[in-house]
Design an enzyme around this catalytic site. Structure first.
Site, PDB file in Angstrom:
ATOM      1  N   HIS A 215       0.933  -1.343  -0.013  1.00  0.00           N
ATOM      2  CA  HIS A 215       0.105   0.214   0.108  1.00  0.00           C
ATOM      3  C   HIS A 215       0.915   1.281   0.112  1.00  0.00           C
ATOM      4  CE1 HIS A 215      -3.816  -2.113   1.009  1.00  0.00           C
ATOM      5  NE2 HIS A 215      -3.116  -2.957   1.658  1.00  0.00           N
TER       6      HIS A 215
ATOM      7  N   GLN B  38      -9.890  -2.533   7.185  1.00  0.00           N
ATOM      8  CA  GLN B  38     -10.465  -2.076   5.934  1.00  0.00           C
ATOM      9  C   GLN B  38     -12.064  -1.172   6.647  1.00  0.00           C
ATOM     10  OE1 GLN B  38      -9.534  -2.191   2.392  1.00  0.00           O
ATOM     11  NE2 GLN B  38      -7.767  -3.781   3.021  1.00  0.00           N
TER      12      GLN B  38
ATOM     13  N   HIS C  24     -10.096 -11.225   2.812  1.00  0.00           N
ATOM     14  CA  HIS C  24     -11.229 -10.588   3.770  1.00  0.00           C
ATOM     15  C   HIS C  24     -12.552 -11.249   3.573  1.00  0.00           C
ATOM     16  CE1 HIS C  24      -8.593  -7.184   5.032  1.00  0.00           C
ATOM     17  NE2 HIS C  24      -7.928  -7.159   4.014  1.00  0.00           N
TER      18      HIS C  24
ATOM     19  N   ASP D 290       2.597  -6.041   2.195  1.00  0.00           N
ATOM     20  CA  ASP D 290       1.308  -5.534   2.866  1.00  0.00           C
ATOM     21  C   ASP D 290       1.746  -4.225   3.567  1.00  0.00           C
ATOM     22  OD1 ASP D 290      -1.332  -5.001   3.139  1.00  0.00           O
ATOM     23  OD2 ASP D 290      -1.664  -6.667   4.733  1.00  0.00           O
TER      24      ASP D 290
ATOM     25  N   GLY E 282      -1.925  -3.632   8.066  1.00  0.00           N
ATOM     26  CA  GLY E 282      -0.887  -3.662   7.135  1.00  0.00           C
ATOM     27  C   GLY E 282       0.434  -3.809   7.910  1.00  0.00           C
TER      28      GLY E 282
END
Length: 381
Positions: free
Chosen positions: A64, A142, A196, A272, A307
């Site tokens: 990310h 998230q 997820h 991640d 993350g």
């Protein structure tokens, strides 16, 4: 163009090990082989590098952010800076800029930003769209308010905004609309990845997913009466599994279990990573949420892992340390698998015709130099 030659290095080509090797390159690999077969050519710039190990450049398909930046910021210059720092400091010569569950407008902005960044920086080879088509049950870090069912039209819109750069998408295949969604992915060169997700083994058997996002994390767990997403990934030979080898997201014993079950040919090492990677410990941000970084872990206020701050060379070394695998196996999991899985024809190997993307380590596996398209780069002091 004058060619550069590295001699007397241990080379892992992605296909074989050359114990006393040479590689000749410009922006592409021209020749590689045992030093005994090297034939000097006029103009070659030769460097003798004993006690060094050369491996293909790393390919991170799930990152990310880092170094104070995040793909979701949507700023092309910042995304370029982020990708450049990942390349110079970590040897990531191919990056899939990764988004997260957010508002449609914010994801629009990210798609446009990554497209503009990639036009100037060929290290950025794709987008990993993580969410928003996921399960609230396993949302992890998230934001739940933006989660939605798989929407093929919305995915097509984002793929178009990115210039067709979406190469990987994390979604929950148990949700309504997933079959048409998967068909769109497969017809547009997008790898469908379960993540997820609260899917059962039975639901997974009807899914077209061939990849699992951060194995073990944010998914229906492996249990003796319900294999779930993790069990399905372990059982199916066609499933590629992402592993975050920081020792926190997955304890070393479970990394070894995944390695023993899947083997090196079906594991993709990922970071991640989020914007705090490469930055001092303290408060940071992910998707509008406060994140606290301490002891190499990034967590939300409630303790949820958010993350990582994992740097790719650490993942490379850790997977060998945790599993006992060989350097060649670590190369398989850090470069070769990703190149094969995502059709990156010029990446993943040190072979003639491939891009000259290579990482040079000392004998203790400290990264010394990264070559990106043949250009020499060194980690920041």
């Amino acid at each position: 163009m004058k060619a550069k030659v590295l001699k007397h290095v241990v080379i892992y080509t992605g296909e074989s090990k050359i114990s006393d090797g040479y590689v000749r390159f410009t922006d592409k690999i021209l020749d590689v082989g045992p030093v005994a077969e090297y034939q000097a050519q006029a103009g070659d710039d030769v460097e003798i590098l004993r006690d060094r190990v050369l491996v293909p450049g790393f390919i991170d398909v799930h990152a990310h952010g880092g170094y104070g930046f995040d793909a979701m910021d949507g700023d092309p210059d910042q995304i370029n800076t982020m990708a450049h720092k990942m390349m110079t400091n970590e040897g990531v010569t191919t990056l899939f800029a990764t988004t997260m569950t957010q508002s449609n407008a914010n994801i629009d902005h990210a798609m446009e930003g990554v497209k503009a960044a990639a036009a100037k920086n060929p290290v950025i080879q794709g987008v990993h769209l993580e969410g928003p088509f996921i399960s609230a049950t396993y949302k992890g870090a998230q934001p739940e308010q933006y989660i939605k069912d798989p929407d093929t039209n919305l995915l097509a819109h984002w793929n178009e905004l990115s210039g067709g750069m979406v190469k990987l998408i994390t979604y929950a295949p148990e949700d309504p609309g997933s079959q048409a969604f998967e068909d769109y992915c497969l017809s547009h060169g997008i790898v469908p990845s379960v993540g997820h997700s609260n899917a059962t083994r039975a639901q997974m058997l009807h899914s077209k997913a061939t990849h699992v996002t951060h194995l073990y994390n944010a998914q229906r767990e492996f249990k003796h009466r319900e294999p779930g997403v993790t069990g399905h990934a372990m059982l199916e030979d066609n499933m590629y599994c992402e592993l975050i080898c920081d020792g926190f997201h997955i304890v070393p014993d479970m990394i070894k279990l995944a390695y023993d079950q899947k083997g090196s040919h079906r594991i993709d090492l990922v970071t991640d990573s989020m914007r705090s990677k490469g930055m001092p410990e303290g408060e940071s941000e992910l998707g509008g949420q406060k994140v606290f970084v301490k002891d190499k872990q990034a967590r939300l206020a409630d303790g949820t892992l958010a993350g990582s701050v994992l740097q790719y060379p650490d993942a490379f070394v850790n997977v060998m340390r945790f599993t006992g695998c060989s350097v060649a196996d670590a190369v398989q999991m850090s470069s070769v698998n990703q190149a094969n899985e995502f059709g990156l024809e010029h990446k993943g190997y040190i072979l003639p015709g491939k891009d000259a993307d290579m990482n040079l380590f000392d004998g203790a596996f400290n990264l010394k130099t990264t070559y990106s398209f043949g250009e020499e780069n060194h980690p920041e002091a």
